[in-house]
Design a protein around this motif. Structure first.
Motif, mmCIF file in Angstrom:
data_model
loop_
_atom_site.group_PDB
_atom_site.id
_atom_site.type_symbol
_atom_site.label_atom_id
_atom_site.label_comp_id
_atom_site.label_asym_id
_atom_site.label_seq_id
_atom_site.Cartn_x
_atom_site.Cartn_y
_atom_site.Cartn_z
ATOM 1 N N ALA A 1 0.820 -1.218 0.000
ATOM 2 C CA ALA A 1 0.000 0.000 0.000
ATOM 3 C C ALA A 1 0.849 1.262 0.000
ATOM 4 C CB ALA A 1 -0.934 -0.005 1.205
ATOM 5 N N MET A 2 1.831 1.305 0.873
ATOM 6 C CA MET A 2 2.638 2.525 0.945
ATOM 7 C C MET A 2 3.487 2.699 -0.314
ATOM 8 S SD MET A 2 1.401 3.900 3.547
ATOM 9 C CE MET A 2 2.472 5.320 3.704
ATOM 10 N N GLY A 3 3.924 1.599 -0.901
ATOM 11 C CA GLY A 3 4.628 1.700 -2.172
ATOM 12 C C GLY A 3 3.734 2.257 -3.268
ATOM 13 N N ALA A 4 2.490 1.783 -3.305
ATOM 14 C CA ALA A 4 1.543 2.298 -4.310
ATOM 15 C C ALA A 4 1.253 3.769 -4.068
ATOM 16 C CB ALA A 4 0.252 1.484 -4.289
ATOM 17 N N SER A 5 1.180 4.177 -2.796
ATOM 18 C CA SER A 5 0.836 5.568 -2.484
ATOM 19 C C SER A 5 1.879 6.550 -3.001
ATOM 20 C CB SER A 5 0.632 5.753 -0.978
ATOM 21 O OG SER A 5 1.859 5.725 -0.281
ATOM 22 N N ILE A 6 3.134 6.108 -3.134
ATOM 23 C CA ILE A 6 4.167 7.011 -3.659
ATOM 24 C C ILE A 6 4.520 6.740 -5.116
ATOM 25 C CG2 ILE A 6 5.152 7.387 -1.368
ATOM 26 C CD1 ILE A 6 7.538 5.592 -2.302
ATOM 27 N N SER A 7 3.942 5.697 -5.696
ATOM 28 C CA SER A 7 4.365 5.261 -7.029
ATOM 29 C C SER A 7 4.138 6.298 -8.123
ATOM 30 C CB SER A 7 3.651 3.959 -7.404
ATOM 31 O OG SER A 7 2.258 4.181 -7.528
ATOM 32 N N GLY A 8 3.174 7.151 -7.960
ATOM 33 C CA GLY A 8 2.903 8.162 -8.981
ATOM 34 C C GLY A 8 3.485 9.518 -8.653
ATOM 35 N N ILE A 9 4.234 9.601 -7.541
ATOM 36 C CA ILE A 9 4.779 10.897 -7.119
ATOM 37 C C ILE A 9 6.266 10.797 -6.761
ATOM 38 C CG2 ILE A 9 2.543 11.782 -6.324
ATOM 39 C CD1 ILE A 9 3.566 11.140 -3.412
ATOM 40 N N VAL A 10 6.936 9.793 -7.276
ATOM 41 C CA VAL A 10 8.340 9.564 -6.916
ATOM 42 C C VAL A 10 9.172 10.818 -7.142
ATOM 43 C CG1 VAL A 10 10.401 8.223 -7.486
ATOM 44 C CG2 VAL A 10 8.196 7.085 -7.278
ATOM 45 N N ASP A 11 8.905 11.541 -8.218
ATOM 46 C CA ASP A 11 9.671 12.749 -8.518
ATOM 47 C C ASP A 11 9.393 13.892 -7.554
ATOM 48 O OD1 ASP A 11 7.074 12.697 -9.724
ATOM 49 O OD2 ASP A 11 7.618 14.452 -10.916
ATOM 50 N N LEU A 12 8.361 13.760 -6.708
ATOM 51 C CA LEU A 12 7.992 14.815 -5.760
ATOM 52 C C LEU A 12 8.295 14.437 -4.312
ATOM 53 C CD1 LEU A 12 4.512 15.714 -7.322
ATOM 54 C CD2 LEU A 12 6.718 16.841 -7.716
ATOM 55 N N LEU A 13 8.986 13.329 -4.091
ATOM 56 C CA LEU A 13 9.216 12.856 -2.721
ATOM 57 C C LEU A 13 9.995 13.852 -1.872
ATOM 58 C CD1 LEU A 13 9.844 9.030 -3.169
ATOM 59 C CD2 LEU A 13 7.801 10.200 -2.309
ATOM 60 N N GLY A 14 10.859 14.634 -2.461
ATOM 61 C CA GLY A 14 11.624 15.618 -1.700
ATOM 62 C C GLY A 14 10.748 16.709 -1.104
ATOM 63 N N GLU A 15 9.543 16.868 -1.641
ATOM 64 C CA GLU A 15 8.633 17.915 -1.182
ATOM 65 C C GLU A 15 7.578 17.398 -0.210
ATOM 66 O OE1 GLU A 15 6.945 19.988 -4.587
ATOM 67 O OE2 GLU A 15 8.631 19.276 -5.790
ATOM 68 N N THR A 16 7.582 16.088 0.061
ATOM 69 C CA THR A 16 6.495 15.499 0.822
ATOM 70 C C THR A 16 6.969 14.687 2.019
ATOM 71 O OG1 THR A 16 6.500 13.522 -0.552
ATOM 72 C CG2 THR A 16 5.040 15.290 -1.238
ATOM 73 N N PHE A 17 6.054 14.516 2.949
ATOM 74 C CA PHE A 17 6.230 13.627 4.100
ATOM 75 C C PHE A 17 5.072 12.642 4.017
ATOM 76 C CE2 PHE A 17 5.095 12.462 8.441
ATOM 77 C CZ PHE A 17 6.304 11.968 8.899
ATOM 78 N N ILE A 18 5.370 11.345 4.053
ATOM 79 C CA ILE A 18 4.338 10.325 3.875
ATOM 80 C C ILE A 18 4.379 9.361 5.050
ATOM 81 C CG2 ILE A 18 3.518 8.464 2.383
ATOM 82 C CD1 ILE A 18 5.006 9.985 0.100
ATOM 83 N N VAL A 19 3.197 9.055 5.574
ATOM 84 C CA VAL A 19 3.097 8.138 6.701
ATOM 85 C C VAL A 19 1.761 7.391 6.611
ATOM 86 C CG1 VAL A 19 2.069 9.859 8.269
ATOM 87 C CG2 VAL A 19 3.393 7.958 9.209
ATOM 88 N N ALA A 20 1.741 6.174 7.117
ATOM 89 C CA ALA A 20 0.475 5.430 7.209
ATOM 90 C C ALA A 20 -0.256 5.892 8.459
ATOM 91 C CB ALA A 20 0.738 3.928 7.280
ATOM 92 N N ARG A 21 -1.519 6.273 8.311
ATOM 93 C CA ARG A 21 -2.328 6.694 9.461
ATOM 94 C C ARG A 21 -2.973 5.489 10.131
ATOM 95 N NH1 ARG A 21 -4.139 11.334 11.211
ATOM 96 N NH2 ARG A 21 -3.918 12.409 9.245
ATOM 97 N N ASN A 22 -3.483 4.577 9.314
ATOM 98 C CA ASN A 22 -4.127 3.388 9.869
ATOM 99 C C ASN A 22 -4.199 2.311 8.807
ATOM 100 O OD1 ASN A 22 -6.495 3.808 8.235
ATOM 101 N ND2 ASN A 22 -7.204 5.320 9.697
ATOM 102 N N GLY A 23 -4.587 1.144 9.242
ATOM 103 C CA GLY A 23 -4.742 0.025 8.323
ATOM 104 C C GLY A 23 -5.688 -0.999 8.908
ATOM 105 N N ARG A 24 -6.314 -1.710 8.019
ATOM 106 C CA ARG A 24 -7.200 -2.805 8.449
ATOM 107 C C ARG A 24 -7.021 -3.949 7.460
ATOM 108 N NH1 ARG A 24 -10.144 0.936 5.887
ATOM 109 N NH2 ARG A 24 -11.567 0.276 4.274
ATOM 110 N N ILE A 25 -7.244 -5.147 7.966
ATOM 111 C CA ILE A 25 -7.065 -6.326 7.119
ATOM 112 C C ILE A 25 -8.127 -7.346 7.468
ATOM 113 C CG2 ILE A 25 -5.419 -7.444 8.696
ATOM 114 C CD1 ILE A 25 -3.862 -8.337 6.108
ATOM 115 N N GLU A 26 -8.583 -8.047 6.463
ATOM 116 C CA GLU A 26 -9.518 -9.157 6.656
ATOM 117 C C GLU A 26 -8.836 -10.396 6.103
ATOM 118 O OE1 GLU A 26 -13.994 -10.656 5.414
ATOM 119 O OE2 GLU A 26 -13.300 -8.711 4.714
ATOM 120 N N TYR A 27 -8.663 -11.388 6.965
ATOM 121 C CA TYR A 27 -8.040 -12.646 6.552
ATOM 122 C C TYR A 27 -9.133 -13.526 5.966
ATOM 123 C CZ TYR A 27 -4.384 -10.628 9.345
ATOM 124 O OH TYR A 27 -3.434 -9.764 9.844
ATOM 125 N N LEU A 28 -8.961 -13.905 4.707
ATOM 126 C CA LEU A 28 -9.997 -14.615 3.961
ATOM 127 C C LEU A 28 -9.791 -16.123 3.927
ATOM 128 C CD1 LEU A 28 -10.036 -12.140 0.939
ATOM 129 C CD2 LEU A 28 -11.599 -12.157 2.925
#
Length: 156
Positions: free
Chosen positions: A65-92
């Motif tokens: 998830a976190m990789g996908a969240s930055i995948s379209g903004i890699v060139d802008l990473l120097g301008e941003t701070f990214i963190v996971a706020r929360n997560g949930r999972i369902e084991y199927l």
């Protein structure tokens, strides 16, 4: 520097993280809006039932998830701070050790990427809901997850 080169640098840094080394998570596919990572279970990853421990599946999903969240903004990473706020999972289904490797796929729409880039340009904080599906080696879903990624302007 182009996006592909920056993406390679991000992936190289990712491989140096202790958690990634312990789990053996590896990148499979990394493109704007899409991140696929994989983990082959090791004996030290299994619980008392011979399944990959739930905490490791959660970590695999968060990594995708976190990789996908930055995948379209890699060139802008120097301008941003990214963190996971929360997560949930369902084991199927059981993540049996012999059913691996397990793949986690996370995708964002082009519209979400465009909105994220616009928010970064205007220095506006954004929260993204980032979905993930974990499958076994046969493609059978074993977990479904979602994480909130917070992307905010880097402080000067």
């Amino acid at each position: 520097m182009d996006s592909a080169t920056m993406g390679e640098m991000v992936m190289a840094g990712f491989q140096k993280l202790g958690f990634i080394q312990f789990t053996g998570i590896e990148g499979v596919e990394y493109a704007p809006g899409r991140n696929v990572v994989r983990m082959a279970g090791k004996p030290e990853h299994y619980n008392h039932n011979g399944d990959v421990h739930a905490a490791l599946l959660f970590g695999l999903a968060e990594t995708a998830a976190m990789g996908a969240s930055i995948s379209g903004i890699v060139d802008l990473l120097g301008e941003t701070f990214i963190v996971a706020r929360n997560g949930r999972i369902e084991y199927l289904a059981r993540a049996k050790g012999d059913a691996g490797p397990f793949s986690a796929t996370s995708e964002l729409t082009p519209e979400t990427i465009a909105e994220t880039r616009a928010n970064i340009a205007s220095r506006t904080e954004i929260e993204l809901e980032v979905p993930v599906t974990i499958t076994d080696v046969t493609g059978k879903p074993v977990a479904s997850a979602a994480f909130t990624a917070v992307i905010r302007p880097r402080r000067s």
